[in-house]
Design an enzyme around this catalytic site. Structure first.
Site, PDB file in Angstrom:
ATOM      1  CG  ASP A 195     -59.637  45.836 -33.884  1.00 42.64           C
ATOM      2  OD1 ASP A 195     -59.679  46.950 -33.332  1.00 42.64           O
ATOM      3  OD2 ASP A 195     -59.612  44.751 -33.254  1.00 42.64           O
ATOM      4  CG  ASP A 230     -55.913  46.861 -28.572  1.00 45.36           C
ATOM      5  OD1 ASP A 230     -54.738  46.917 -28.975  1.00 45.36           O
ATOM      6  OD2 ASP A 230     -56.443  47.771 -27.896  1.00 45.36           O
ATOM      7  CG  ASN A 263     -63.361  52.130 -31.145  1.00 44.87           C
ATOM      8  OD1 ASN A 263     -63.228  52.773 -32.172  1.00 44.87           O
ATOM      9  ND2 ASN A 263     -64.494  51.532 -30.797  1.00 44.87           N
TER      10      ASN A 263
END
Ligand SMILES: [Mg+2]
Ligand SMILES: [Zn+2]
Length: 193
Positions: free
Chosen positions: A10, A12, A53
């Site tokens: 991922d 952030d 995302n």
């Protein structure tokens, strides 16, 4: 022929500081140990693939051009520290906010597994020997759905997820680690056994 194992990471809160929507390259900061974690992966034969995302595009908070500039800043900061990503995969969508094509019920917004499965197809990865590392339970779920192992880090939202929401986790991670570097050390140690 089985493909390469990978660690899906991922962005952030895991690779970089969680600062809310990163709408300018200068808001992006690598977390301590992230470059070292990637250098170890780069030497190990495991692919390092970022999966993130970025619904800020669908929400109209920043354009795709800004997103690319931010990710280019990330790549160049890593390069300056002798590390690289084998792939960067981004979901730009949101199911209910914004305008098409970004407003979409896509298959890639985590907890959906689409970013991981797309990367596996593109890069020839062996998901059965791969891992997902993230700071939210949506990362862990995306990993489960893609058939990879999963690690929750305590950076970003991870500490809150771990301390206050554990009883509501739909599925626990395989491991909880302080940060990305500790996650990579754990993965590489397991692999060596
Ligand atoms: Mg995160
Ligand atoms: Zn998507």
């Amino acid at each position: 022929m089985p493909g390469d194992p990978a660690v899906f990471i991922d962005r952030d809160g895991t690779l970089t500081e969680e600062v809310g929507y990163v709408n300018h390259p200068r808001r992006l900061r690598l977390l301590p140990g992230s470059a070292e974690a990637l250098r170890r992966l780069n030497r190990s034969g495991l692919k390092a693939v970022m999966v993130t995302n970025q619904s800020g595009v669908a929400r109209g908070y920043f354009s795709e051009e800004v997103l690319h500039a931010v990710n280019e800043a990330l790549v160049s900061q890593l390069k300056a520290e002798g590390a690289y990503l084998d792939g960067l995969y981004v979901c730009l969508h949101h199911p209910t906010v914004g305008d098409p094509p970004y407003r979409a019920a896509c298959d890639c917004r985590k907890p959906a597994p689409g970013l991981l499965t797309r990367a596996a197809g593109d890069l020839g990865l062996d998901l059965s020997r791969s891992w997902m590392v993230g700071d939210k339970i949506s990362d862990i779920l995306a990993g489960r759905r893609a058939g990879v192992g999963s690690i929750l880090v305590l950076t970003g939202y991870g500490l809150g997820e771990s301390e206050y929401r554990r009883s509501r986790w739909p599925t626990p991670p395989d491991h909880v680690a302080e940060d990305l570097l500790e996650s990579v050390e754990w993965i590489l140690a397991r692999r060596a056994r």
